[in-house]
Structure formats: C-alpha cells, structure tokens
Design a protein around this motif. Structure first.
Motif, mmCIF file in Angstrom:
data_model
loop_
_atom_site.group_PDB
_atom_site.id
_atom_site.type_symbol
_atom_site.label_atom_id
_atom_site.label_comp_id
_atom_site.label_asym_id
_atom_site.label_seq_id
_atom_site.Cartn_x
_atom_site.Cartn_y
_atom_site.Cartn_z
ATOM 1 N N THR A 143 5.809 3.393 6.789
ATOM 2 C CA THR A 143 4.535 3.403 7.502
ATOM 3 C C THR A 143 4.739 3.138 8.990
ATOM 4 O O THR A 143 4.057 3.726 9.827
ATOM 5 C CB THR A 143 3.561 2.386 6.880
ATOM 6 O OG1 THR A 143 3.311 2.792 5.531
ATOM 7 C CG2 THR A 143 2.248 2.338 7.628
ATOM 8 N N ALA A 165 -0.887 7.544 6.598
ATOM 9 C CA ALA A 165 -0.197 6.424 5.935
ATOM 10 C C ALA A 165 -0.549 5.083 6.585
ATOM 11 O O ALA A 165 -0.890 4.133 5.863
ATOM 12 C CB ALA A 165 1.314 6.651 5.916
ATOM 13 N N HIS A 169 -2.340 1.891 4.830
ATOM 14 C CA HIS A 169 -1.670 0.592 4.887
ATOM 15 C C HIS A 169 -2.603 -0.501 5.408
ATOM 16 O O HIS A 169 -2.605 -1.620 4.905
ATOM 17 C CB HIS A 169 -0.426 0.677 5.773
ATOM 18 C CG HIS A 169 0.318 -0.606 5.895
ATOM 19 N ND1 HIS A 169 1.248 -1.013 4.964
ATOM 20 C CD2 HIS A 169 0.263 -1.593 6.819
ATOM 21 C CE1 HIS A 169 1.735 -2.183 5.315
ATOM 22 N NE2 HIS A 169 1.148 -2.555 6.438
ATOM 23 N N ALA A 211 2.339 5.331 0.839
ATOM 24 C CA ALA A 211 1.429 4.253 1.248
ATOM 25 C C ALA A 211 0.319 3.991 0.225
ATOM 26 O O ALA A 211 -0.131 2.851 0.093
ATOM 27 C CB ALA A 211 0.816 4.580 2.604
#
Length: 167
Positions: free
Chosen positions: A12, A64, A68, A145
């Motif tokens: 990420t 992603a 996250h 993710a």
C-alpha cells in the motif's frame, strides 16, 4: 496473518507513493498544457494525453491506500447501528463484494491492455497499453488491500467509544 498485514502495508505504501508521483505529474503536465496554450499560443500536442494517462494511474494506484485507510464508500453508519455480529457480517459482505468487483476490473483491464498493445497514443507515439495497464496494476494492489481491510475491520469494535484526543 500478521505477515500478510505487513505485506499489505508495504504494498500500500508503494501504491500510495506511485499515486502521489502520478498526481504530481498530472498536475505539472496540466499546468504545462495551460501555459503553452494560453501564454505561448501554441498548445503542446502531447501533454494533454500524458496528463490524462497520469491521472488514470493516480486514481487506480490510489484505490489500495483508500481501502487501507477506510476511505472508500463507507457503510460505517449502518454497521454501528447493527449488533456486533451483524456489523461484522456487513464488513465481510462488503469486502467480498469489493474483492469480486475489483477481480472483474483486474481481468477486464488485463484483457483490454492486451487488446490495445498495437495502438499508440496520439502525440506520444507510445503504446496506449501503458495507460490501460493502470487498471490491472492498480486493482492488483487493491486486491491485496481489501482482505487486509476486512481483517482490520473485524478487529475493531464499532460500538466502542471514540477515544478523546489528548490536548
């Protein structure tokens, strides 16, 4: 599981760094396009296409990090109003549906990228596949993710009080 979360955090960060670089490039190219068009009266033939491609890459690389940090379309209001088990089921369901969606985007992006390999971008003389490759690359980071966001979401109690910020 902690090894997977470490991997996800690492990938990420890579995706976020790439998204930032592409966003800066898109901004710079857009400014360049405006300057050449309106100040010099001779628009650049390549900067608009390059800026558009950089923006596409910035968006797909930003998926992603958005998962996250929990910044995708949130169902938190519904989740907190449900009992704990139902809220966890909602986290799993939304995560699985997101995973399925981005799996389809990955596959379609991959096939579209292969399909346009022989075509070039106007003004750049570079394969348009470089722009289309943002779909499978960005969604690949997202597919890492999403399960991690499910794991993190299940580890949190949505009914717990929000801690007060210290002065």
């Amino acid at each position: 599981m902690s090894q997977f979360l470490i991997l996800e955090r690492y990938t990420t960060r890579i995706a976020l760094g790439a998204a930032i670089v592409f966003l800066i490039a898109a901004s710079g190219l857009s400014i360049f396009q405006v300057v050449t068009r309106f100040i010099f009266g001779s628009p650049s033939t390549w900067s608009e296409v390059a800026a558009r491609s950089a923006m596409i890459w910035a968006v797909f690389m930003g998926i992603a990090p958005a998962f996250h940090h929990g910044a995708m379309i949130s169902i938190e209001v519904v989740q907190t109003s449900l009992p704990r088990r139902a809220g966890q089921a909602l986290i799993i369901l939304s995560g699985l549906l997101s995973f399925l969606f981005f799996t389809v985007v990955f596959w379609q992006g991959w096939t579209m990228t292969e399909r346009v390999l022989g075509q070039t971008m106007a003004g750049l003389e570079v394969s348009i596949a470089w722009a289309y490759a943002a779909l499978p690359v960005g969604t690949l980071f997202a597919l890492i993710a999403i399960p991690a966001s499910i794991v993190r979401g299940l580890g949190q109690d949505p009914h717990a009080p929000i801690p007060e910020a210290s002065p």
